[in-house]
Write a protein that holds these residues in place. Structure first.
Motif, short mmCIF file in Angstrom:
data_model
loop_
_atom_site.label_atom_id
_atom_site.label_comp_id
_atom_site.label_asym_id
_atom_site.label_seq_id
_atom_site.Cartn_x
_atom_site.Cartn_y
_atom_site.Cartn_z
N LYS A 72 15.28 101.52 42.77
CA LYS A 72 16.36 101.07 43.83
C LYS A 72 16.68 102.38 44.49
O LYS A 72 17.44 103.14 44.08
N TYR A 76 19.57 102.54 49.55
CA TYR A 76 18.74 101.43 50.09
C TYR A 76 19.23 100.02 49.45
O TYR A 76 19.84 99.95 48.21
N ARG A 77 19.62 98.85 50.19
CA ARG A 77 20.35 97.63 49.76
C ARG A 77 19.40 96.77 48.72
O ARG A 77 20.15 96.28 47.88
#
Length: 153
Positions: A72, A76-77
């Protein structure tokens, strides 16, 4: 909400991007995954053979390859799971050999590839293989039986 990126390098009217996206969403839901990014490439035997040779040192085509990333990036979503590559001609031949519908074989390969992205590995030992294939079969049965019950082609 998930982000599913699909690249279709080969024409096949039976396996659409929409079908792959919907199937991938169902697989991710069954696995309890949300806010993940997944890349899926649908290709031919020649391309998957080259990828297999380059990354696994196996100079032959195969049905599915997985390239886990599982990170992740900051800010960043999505949690980036990685890439799944499926050879549609290989899947079609394999479906004919084992006597199941072609679309069902593609579903099975997509599930298999996603499980590899999550760290499942049937080549480690028999116990891991049993764990992976048991989960794969459970998801496959749920997805394909619900499609039959609802008359989805």
């Amino acid at each position: 909400m998930n982000r599913i990126l699909i690249s279709k390098d080969i024409y096949d009217r039976h396996i659409t991007k929409k079908f792959i996206r919907e199937t991938a969403e169902k697989v991710l839901k069954e696995l309890g995954l949300d806010s993940v990014e997944l890349s899926i490439t649908l290709t031919d035997d020649e391309t998957i053979k080259e990828i297999n040779r380059q990354w696994r040192k196996k100079d032959k085509p195969t049905d599915v390859l997985s390239f886990p990333i599982d990170e992740k990036p900051p800010g960043y979503r999505y949690r980036v799971l990685g890439d799944v590559v499926i050879s549609l001609p290989y899947a079609k031949r394999q479906a004919e050999e084992i006597g199941i519908p072609y679309r069902d074989e593609v579903v099975r390969l997509l599930i298999h590839g996603i499980l590899h992205l999550l760290g499942y590995d049937h080549e480690v030992c028999p116990a891991e293989a049993k764990k992976m294939f048991s989960l794969q079969d459970r998801i496959f049965e749920k997805l394909t039986s619900s499609r039959i019950q609802h008359q989805i082609p």
